[in-house]
Design an enzyme around this catalytic site. Structure first.
Site, PDB file in Angstrom:
ATOM      1  N   SER A 274     -10.442   3.328  -2.833  1.00 40.80           N
ATOM      2  CA  SER A 274     -11.160   4.479  -3.525  1.00 40.80           C
ATOM      3  C   SER A 274     -11.627   3.760  -5.179  1.00 40.80           C
ATOM      4  O   SER A 274     -12.475   2.811  -4.899  1.00 40.80           O
ATOM      5  CB  SER A 274     -10.899   5.741  -3.721  1.00 40.80           C
ATOM      6  OG  SER A 274     -11.713   7.089  -3.684  1.00 40.80           O
ATOM      7  N   HIS A 415     -10.883  10.485   3.242  1.00 44.87           N
ATOM      8  CA  HIS A 415     -10.517   9.642   2.827  1.00 44.87           C
ATOM      9  C   HIS A 415      -9.025   9.736   2.518  1.00 44.87           C
ATOM     10  O   HIS A 415      -8.239  10.640   1.774  1.00 44.87           O
ATOM     11  CB  HIS A 415     -11.379  10.228   1.345  1.00 44.87           C
ATOM     12  CG  HIS A 415     -11.512   9.541   0.426  1.00 44.87           C
ATOM     13  ND1 HIS A 415     -12.362   8.046   0.549  1.00 44.87           N
ATOM     14  CD2 HIS A 415     -10.923   9.736  -0.934  1.00 44.87           C
ATOM     15  CE1 HIS A 415     -12.003   7.670  -0.870  1.00 44.87           C
ATOM     16  NE2 HIS A 415     -11.235   8.818  -2.046  1.00 44.87           N
TER      17      HIS A 415
END
Ligand code: GCU
Length: 435
Positions: A274, A415
């Protein structure tokens, strides 16, 4: 009296209504809803990483290394991440903890403290290392920053509690929202240490906020002030933000890895998830000592193409995280068509070193298709430099990794960093670092 009040209320209602109608376009432009419709992706043309700013075509590696690569690097320095200062700090490293019998005897755990100032005041960065004991020669290592402190990556109670995490979490700790004990090992699902150690790799990790706390304070904390010129109080418009600082931290960890005789510093795979994936890509682009770079769900500002404006956009990332990039990047918010570059060019700066981009099916905010296209459009540079580039034309099916010099997978789920992701990275490293 009642009539008067009613009249006034109607008037207020009318004026507010008028205000809402008139300001809607402005409010909408400031906070547009994220687009998740592939049909609504604007038409765009990507700048060719193999065409010079002046129009000349790059036909051989020497033109890439001598002309185009420096040009692209400069674009990212000036327009996106900001320049990293070249000043060298008087950094010293000290082994502050050592356990040769960690994880039930399969690993050696070290903690290395990096002091950034000669008098050891100011921010310090702690590198936590786990190295496989069974290996007789120098080991390859995955270097990856963590989000919540080194003590969260594994329940091993000998890991020190990250000092800067304690400082940042003070308020929550006081209110009892977080306890130190509960936080131990709380991120361990993202760090399958035993699996990595069994495969013969070491792990090195740093808490990212050791380098620069992740909030917009005008760069008064973290390492930025150590670089200010006399009279300077904040970075200039083309100087580094927080991602630049985290990338700098990755390189300082590499400085240490080069000195550790248990580690093969020519086989260090940089991995980031990320926002830390964005930082890993930027570190790998600037610092060619990293043999491999892995972007896990790095999304907007990482591997995903910005011109698609799908999911998170430059406008929204700059609004929520204004400290991540340099101020020159602000002008591209809601204005992607004016970008003279895109993220495939950032990925091309890693060539010809193996690069892996990973997406997750449900992580639409990070634009999996944009991440795939970022990798695909870096392939020409990889091929020019004599590798097989990216051996896929269409996005592979979920769970089916592509393992060419540019690797890619999309996996089912959210995610996150999962064992499946790590398994792919280990296979990719076996293929490219153990040749
Ligand atoms: C937010 C942000 C992303 C970032 C992510 C993360 O979702 O919008 O750009 O990648 O946080 O770092 O977890």
């Amino acid at each position: 009296m009642i009539l008067k009040t009613l009249k006034r209320a109607a008037c207020v209602f009318f004026v507010s209504f008028l205000f809402l109608i008139l300001s809607a376009p402005v409010l909408f432009a400031q906070n547009p809803v994220a687009n998740y419709d592939e049909n609504a992706v604007p038409a765009f043309q990507l700048p060719d990483p193999l065409v010079l700013r002046g129009g000349g075509v790059v036909r051989d590696p020497s033109a890439w290394w001598g002309l185009r690569r420096p040009e692209i690097l400069e674009i990212f320095e000036n327009e996106m991440f900001g320049k990293t200062p070249v000043t060298k700090l008087p950094i010293s490293f000290e082994i502050t903890s050592l356990d040769k019998n960690a994880l039930g005897g399969i690993a050696t755990r070290k903690e290395v403290t990096a002091y950034f100032t000669a008098d050891k005041s100011g921010p310090v960065m702690v590198i936590l290392l786990y190295l496989p004991n069974k290996e007789k020669s120098k080991v390859p290592v995955f270097l990856a920053m963590n989000f919540k402190g080194i003590h969260t990556i594994h329940p091993d109670s000998n890991i020190s509690i990250t000092r800067s995490w304690l400082e940042i979490k003070q308020e929550s700790l006081r209110k009892g929202n977080i306890t130190v004990a509960d936080s131990r090992g709380s991120a361990s699902s993202r760090w399958p240490l035993e699996m990595i150690i069994h495969r013969g790799y070491g792990v090195a990790t740093i808490y990212y906020e050791d380098i620069d706390p992740d909030f917009d304070d005008g760069f008064q904390n973290g390492i930025h002030p150590l670089f200010y010129k006399p009279g300077q109080t904040t970075p200039n418009a083309n100087e580094w933000g927080s991602i630049g600082a985290w990338a700098w931290g990755y390189s300082r960890a590499m400085d240490y890895l080069e000195t550790d005789s248990d580690i093969d510093s020519r086989r260090v795979a940089l991995m980031g998830h990320s926002r830390l994936g964005k930082a890993a890509l930027w570190a790998g682009a600037q610092d060619q000592r990293f043999a491999m770079v892995i972007s896990n769900n790095s999304g907007c500002g990482g591997a995903a193409l910005s011109k698609r404006a799908y999911g998170e956009t430059i406008g929204s990332i700059n609004r929520v995280f204004p400290h991540w990039f340099c101020d020159n990047f602000l002008k591209y918010g809601e204005n992607e068509e004016s970008l003279p570059f895109d993220q495939h060019m950032l990925l091309s700066l890693i060539a010809p070193r193996p690069l892996y981009v990973a997406s997750a099916e449900e992580d639409l905010w990070a634009d999996p298709q944009g991440e795939f296209l970022g990798a695909l459009n870096a392939s020409a540079v990889y091929k020019l430099l004599g590798t097989d580039g990216f051996q896929a034309e269409l996005r592979p099916l979920p769970g089916k990794p592509v393992m060419s010099t540019i690797g890619y997978h999309i996996r089912p789920g959210k995610h996150d960093v999962t064992d499946f992701d790590w398994d792919c990275y280990l296979n990719f490293a076996d293929k490219h670092l153990r040749k």
